[in-house]
Design an enzyme around this catalytic site. Structure first.
Site, PDB file in Angstrom:
ATOM      1  N   ASP A 133       6.683  47.658 -46.693  1.00  0.00           N
ATOM      2  CA  ASP A 133       7.544  48.700 -46.125  1.00  0.00           C
ATOM      3  C   ASP A 133       7.926  49.634 -47.269  1.00  0.00           C
ATOM      4  OD1 ASP A 133       9.312  50.090 -44.349  1.00  0.00           O
ATOM      5  OD2 ASP A 133      11.005  48.963 -45.148  1.00  0.00           O
ATOM      6  N   SER A 134       8.510  50.758 -46.912  1.00  0.00           N
ATOM      7  CA  SER A 134       8.995  51.679 -47.934  1.00  0.00           C
ATOM      8  C   SER A 134      10.193  51.084 -48.677  1.00  0.00           C
ATOM      9  CB  SER A 134       9.404  52.991 -47.278  1.00  0.00           C
ATOM     10  OG  SER A 134      10.357  52.734 -46.272  1.00  0.00           O
ATOM     11  N   TYR A 148      10.308  57.128 -47.014  1.00  0.00           N
ATOM     12  CA  TYR A 148       9.030  57.769 -46.721  1.00  0.00           C
ATOM     13  C   TYR A 148       9.201  58.787 -45.581  1.00  0.00           C
ATOM     14  CZ  TYR A 148       6.189  54.148 -49.186  1.00  0.00           C
ATOM     15  OH  TYR A 148       5.596  53.317 -50.105  1.00  0.00           O
ATOM     16  N   CYS A 154       6.635  49.261 -41.296  1.00  0.00           N
ATOM     17  CA  CYS A 154       7.317  50.542 -41.528  1.00  0.00           C
ATOM     18  C   CYS A 154       6.879  51.495 -40.415  1.00  0.00           C
ATOM     19  CB  CYS A 154       6.905  51.080 -42.896  1.00  0.00           C
ATOM     20  SG  CYS A 154       7.521  52.748 -43.231  1.00  0.00           S
ATOM     21  N   THR A 187       7.254  54.654 -40.192  1.00  0.00           N
ATOM     22  CA  THR A 187       6.699  55.899 -40.718  1.00  0.00           C
ATOM     23  C   THR A 187       5.234  55.724 -41.096  1.00  0.00           C
ATOM     24  OG1 THR A 187       8.901  56.450 -41.551  1.00  0.00           O
ATOM     25  CG2 THR A 187       7.032  57.676 -42.474  1.00  0.00           C
ATOM     26  N   CYS A 208      12.262  52.484 -36.273  1.00  0.00           N
ATOM     27  CA  CYS A 208      12.307  52.395 -37.730  1.00  0.00           C
ATOM     28  C   CYS A 208      12.805  50.998 -38.041  1.00  0.00           C
ATOM     29  CB  CYS A 208      13.257  53.454 -38.278  1.00  0.00           C
ATOM     30  SG  CYS A 208      13.707  53.210 -39.989  1.00  0.00           S
ATOM     31  N   THR A 209      12.165  50.329 -38.993  1.00  0.00           N
ATOM     32  CA  THR A 209      12.494  48.920 -39.225  1.00  0.00           C
ATOM     33  C   THR A 209      13.863  48.714 -39.887  1.00  0.00           C
ATOM     34  OG1 THR A 209      11.061  49.077 -41.188  1.00  0.00           O
ATOM     35  CG2 THR A 209      10.128  48.070 -39.218  1.00  0.00           C
ATOM     36  N   HIS A 210      14.506  49.797 -40.274  1.00  0.00           N
ATOM     37  CA  HIS A 210      15.866  49.675 -40.811  1.00  0.00           C
ATOM     38  C   HIS A 210      16.918  49.508 -39.708  1.00  0.00           C
ATOM     39  CE1 HIS A 210      14.282  51.057 -44.638  1.00  0.00           C
ATOM     40  NE2 HIS A 210      15.477  50.986 -45.187  1.00  0.00           N
ATOM     41  N   GLU A 225      20.727  51.853 -46.058  1.00  0.00           N
ATOM     42  CA  GLU A 225      20.429  51.536 -47.463  1.00  0.00           C
ATOM     43  C   GLU A 225      21.709  51.484 -48.306  1.00  0.00           C
ATOM     44  OE1 GLU A 225      17.503  51.185 -49.495  1.00  0.00           O
ATOM     45  OE2 GLU A 225      16.199  51.003 -47.752  1.00  0.00           O
TER      46      GLU A 225
HETATM   47  N1  DGL Z   1      11.331  51.526 -42.887  1.00  0.00           N
HETATM   48  C1  DGL Z   1      11.004  52.911 -42.666  1.00  0.00           C
HETATM   49  C2  DGL Z   1      10.470  53.096 -41.264  1.00  0.00           C
HETATM   50  O1  DGL Z   1      10.402  52.131 -40.506  1.00  0.00           O
HETATM   51  C3  DGL Z   1      12.187  53.820 -42.810  1.00  0.00           C
HETATM   52  C4  DGL Z   1      12.558  54.220 -44.157  1.00  0.00           C
HETATM   53  C5  DGL Z   1      11.791  55.388 -44.676  1.00  0.00           C
HETATM   54  O2  DGL Z   1      11.993  56.532 -44.233  1.00  0.00           O
HETATM   55  O3  DGL Z   1      11.028  55.126 -45.558  1.00  0.00           O
HETATM   56  O4  DGL Z   1      10.130  54.181 -40.893  1.00  0.00           O
END
Ligand code: DGL
Length: 269
Positions: A10-11, A42, A73, A75, A185-187, A151
């Site tokens: 992941d990012s 990302y 991720c 993205t 988004c995984t966050h 974050e």
């Molecule tokens: N984990 C990323 C996603 O699922 C989000 C964070 C990022 O923008 O890098 O898109």
């Protein structure tokens, strides 16, 4: 049978939602995780840059003995689309698994999607959902601030700033009366209580990271690639920025201390 590790990237820390689910589904598997914490986010970058980063992340994972790669991720998964950046082993992103789960969950055929600007701009979820059922209406909205809030630890259920931002982003989706919402988004699962409070009890929330882990489970099962290890598998984490920061953020993300070794690396190591 295959005792090599499952590679996840992941990012940043968002992919831990997939790791958490993998640990529950496949406790005997080894997992190698790469979080590109030095270059997160990302989601606000161009397609070309995200693709370049994704290729570097995959190349890093491939230096280890792995049998499958999960792009945990939203993205990266959106930019990769239906393309296969890995040909010699199973690969999955989060889009198709989450789209399938959402299509199975919706009753009124209205699905909401929230994600990074890159994810929503790509239309990846809408395309995947429409390919499964063209009658389903998809309402997407980018949420550029949410990754930063997560974050930075603004994750408590009563956090006024995160509630305000989430209300703003979710309002147009809620207004359409969706009964299912993809956390694209995984966050986002870290703030699922806030999102759930805003959307209301009747709306089913789909965690894209967890769905990707379930998809990976089925993929390994079909290809007879489970480990035959009898003891518990290990988690090994690599991050491109500070290990201490990762451990601290991951703790609030997972709700407990990271279990496994954490190493710092620069891509190309
Ligand atoms: N984990 C990323 C996603 O699922 C989000 C964070 C990022 O923008 O890098 O898109």
């Amino acid at each position: 049978m295959n005792n090599d590790a499952i590679g996840v990237f992941d990012s940043g820390i968002g992919g831990l939602t997939a790791v958490k689910e993998l640990n529950q589904l496949l406790p005997n598997e080894n997992i190698i995780y790469f979080g590109d914490t030095a270059r997160v986010p990302y989601g606000s970058r161009s397609r070309e840059t995200v693709m370049k980063y994704a290729q570097e992340d995959i190349a890093f994972l491939r230096q280890h003995k792995i049998k499958m790669i999960i792009a945990a991720c939203g993205t990266v998964s959106s930019v990769v689309g239906t393309g296969k950046p890995v040909k010699d082993m199973p690969f999955t992103g989060v889009i198709l698994p989450a789209a399938k789960a959402a299509c199975g969950a919706t009753r009124n055929k209205k699905i909401g999607v929230i994600g990074t600007p890159a994810t929503i701009r790509s239309g990846s979820y809408a395309k995947a959902i429409k390919a499964i059922d063209p009658k389903i209406q998809v309402i997407g909205n980018p949420c550029p601030l949410l990754v930063h809030l997560v974050e930075n630890g603004y994750t408590q259920r009563d956090n006024k700033i995160t509630i305000l931002a989430a209300e703003e982003y979710l309002a147009p989706i809620k207004a359409e009366g969706v009964d299912t919402l993809i956390l694209g988004c995984t966050h986002y699962p870290v703030i699922k209580d806030i999102i759930g409070d805003i959307m209301g009890e009747g709306v089913k929330l789909i965690s894209s990271g967890a769905e990707a882990a379930r998809y990976a489970y089925n993929c390994l099962l079909e290809q007879d690639m489970f480990s035959d290890r009898e003891e518990k598998g290990s988690n090994t984490f690599y991050v491109s920025d500070s290990t201490e920061l990762f451990k601290e953020n991951a703790k609030s993300f997972l709700g407990h201390t990271v279990e496994g070794d954490v190493f710092s690396c620069s891509l190309g190591d």
